[in-house]
Design a protein around this motif. Structure first.
Motif, short mmCIF file in Angstrom:
data_model
loop_
_atom_site.label_atom_id
_atom_site.label_comp_id
_atom_site.label_asym_id
_atom_site.label_seq_id
_atom_site.Cartn_x
_atom_site.Cartn_y
_atom_site.Cartn_z
N LYS A 3 -22.08 -21.07 41.63
CA LYS A 3 -21.01 -21.77 40.89
C LYS A 3 -21.60 -22.95 40.12
CE LYS A 3 -16.35 -21.35 42.69
NZ LYS A 3 -15.38 -21.92 43.60
N LEU A 4 -22.50 -23.68 40.80
CA LEU A 4 -23.13 -24.85 40.19
C LEU A 4 -23.95 -24.42 38.97
CD1 LEU A 4 -23.73 -27.94 40.49
CD2 LEU A 4 -25.81 -27.26 41.66
N TRP A 5 -24.66 -23.31 39.12
CA TRP A 5 -25.49 -22.79 38.01
C TRP A 5 -24.62 -22.43 36.81
CZ3 TRP A 5 -29.78 -23.28 35.84
CH2 TRP A 5 -30.33 -22.31 35.00
N VAL A 6 -23.48 -21.81 37.08
CA VAL A 6 -22.56 -21.44 35.98
C VAL A 6 -22.04 -22.71 35.29
CG1 VAL A 6 -20.33 -20.35 35.43
CG2 VAL A 6 -21.91 -19.23 36.99
N ARG A 7 -21.76 -23.74 36.10
CA ARG A 7 -21.29 -25.01 35.52
C ARG A 7 -22.37 -25.64 34.62
NH1 ARG A 7 -17.68 -28.25 39.96
NH2 ARG A 7 -15.96 -26.80 39.97
N VAL A 8 -23.61 -25.59 35.11
CA VAL A 8 -24.74 -26.12 34.31
C VAL A 8 -24.84 -25.35 32.99
CG1 VAL A 8 -27.26 -26.33 34.22
CG2 VAL A 8 -26.05 -26.97 36.29
N LEU A 9 -24.70 -24.02 33.08
CA LEU A 9 -24.77 -23.20 31.87
C LEU A 9 -23.62 -23.51 30.91
CD1 LEU A 9 -25.91 -19.72 33.23
CD2 LEU A 9 -27.28 -21.42 32.07
N LEU A 10 -22.41 -23.70 31.49
CA LEU A 10 -21.25 -24.03 30.66
C LEU A 10 -21.45 -25.36 29.94
CD1 LEU A 10 -18.20 -22.92 32.83
CD2 LEU A 10 -18.68 -22.21 30.50
N LEU B 14 -26.95 -16.83 27.72
CA LEU B 14 -25.92 -17.87 27.88
C LEU B 14 -24.53 -17.30 27.64
CD1 LEU B 14 -27.69 -20.87 26.08
CD2 LEU B 14 -27.15 -20.71 28.51
N THR B 15 -24.39 -16.45 26.62
CA THR B 15 -23.09 -15.85 26.32
C THR B 15 -22.63 -14.96 27.48
OG1 THR B 15 -23.90 -15.73 24.06
CG2 THR B 15 -21.80 -14.71 24.46
N GLY B 16 -23.56 -14.17 28.00
CA GLY B 16 -23.22 -13.26 29.10
C GLY B 16 -22.83 -14.00 30.36
N LYS B 17 -23.59 -15.04 30.71
CA LYS B 17 -23.34 -15.77 31.96
C LYS B 17 -22.07 -16.62 31.92
CE LYS B 17 -26.73 -14.59 34.65
NZ LYS B 17 -26.53 -14.02 35.98
N THR B 18 -21.71 -17.11 30.73
CA THR B 18 -20.55 -18.02 30.64
C THR B 18 -19.29 -17.30 30.16
OG1 THR B 18 -21.29 -18.68 28.44
CG2 THR B 18 -21.91 -20.12 30.26
N GLY B 19 -19.41 -16.03 29.82
CA GLY B 19 -18.25 -15.25 29.37
C GLY B 19 -17.72 -15.72 28.03
#
Lengths: 43, 210
Positions: A3-10, B14-19
């Motif tokens: 979840k944290l990794w996805v937040r960093v990516l966002l 990045l696009t794939g992981k963040t939707g």
């Protein structure tokens, strides 16, 4: 952790999209190369 | 859209992981490419400047040229690698030349050079700026007008800084002042027709077998 990794990516994606809009406001940055600007950024 | 492989791969990840919507992938690839190329070029130019003993001058040239090109634009290369060679070679070379001129040239010569830079900068900004690239055209007439006014303001600030530094007692002031003068000449050249022809010539140089 995932979840944290996805937040960093966002956060990274948001920062990059903001930078893309800022860069689109200028004619060019420093160097002599200009990649093709996506249509949605052209104004 | 044709971007380098690393930009497309990273943008896709990045696009794939963040939707994110797929149309944003091109925007991400674009900004990743712009950032990586510009940062690499700046770091390489600074390293070469440090190696030549003109780091301070290289920073001054890069700052002046960046501020000017942001609003005025100029000629571009079609290849990121040839662009990198030009960027990395030109700014330390300008700084080296400035260091030489500030040390050995007569004051009158530097004053004439500064006058030429101011005249060339003013004329190119008034007549040509903003010079956009076909890859990133300036579409709105309002934005075009705004960029012209801003480039004139940047040109005046750089010219004023060069004049103030000429009268300053700071030990590095003469060198930095000549750096600013040479940067204005370089950017004015890049705005002009001969500057565009020079970049086209660099693009057409054949390297190795094709």
């Amino acid at each position: 952790m995932k979840k944290l990794w996805v937040r960093v990516l966002l956060f990274t994606v948001s920062a990059l999209l903001l930078l893309a809009n800022i860069a689109a406001a200028s004619t060019c940055l420093i160097s002599q190369y200009q990649p093709e600007m996506p249509q949605c950024l052209r104004r | 859209m044709s971007y380098l492989a690393f930009s497309k791969r990273l943008a896709g990840y990045l696009t794939g992981k963040t939707g994110l919507a797929t149309e944003k992938r091109d925007v991400l690839a674009y900004i990743i490419e712009v950032l990586v190329i510009n940062l690499t070029n700046v770091i390489a130019a600074l390293m070469l400047g440090a190696f030549l003993g003109v780091l301070r001058g290289t920073v001054a040239c890069l700052v002046a040229a960046t501020l000017f090109r942001q609003t005025a634009g100029g000629a571009h290369s079609e290849s990121p690698w040839r662009c990198a060679v030009v960027t990395v070679a030109v700014f330390p070379a300008l700084a080296r030349l400035a260091a030489f001129l500030s040390k050995y040239a007569q004051t009158a010569f530097i004053d004439i050079l500064a006058a030429v830079a101011v005249a060339a900068g003013f004329l190119t900004v008034i007549l040509l700026a903003p010079v956009d690239s076909p890859n990133a055209p300036v579409l709105s007439p309002f934005r075009r007008k705004k960029l012209k006014v801003l480039s004139l303001a940047v040109f005046m600030i750089i010219s004023a800084a060069a004049i103030i530094l000429r009268r300053s007692d700071w030990v590095y002031a003469p060198e930095i002042s000549v750096c600013l003068v040479l940067s204005v000449i370089w950017v004015s050249f890049m705005l002009s027709g001969p500057g565009h022809r020079a970049m086209r010539f660099i693009d057409e140089i054949k390297i190795g077998r094709r």
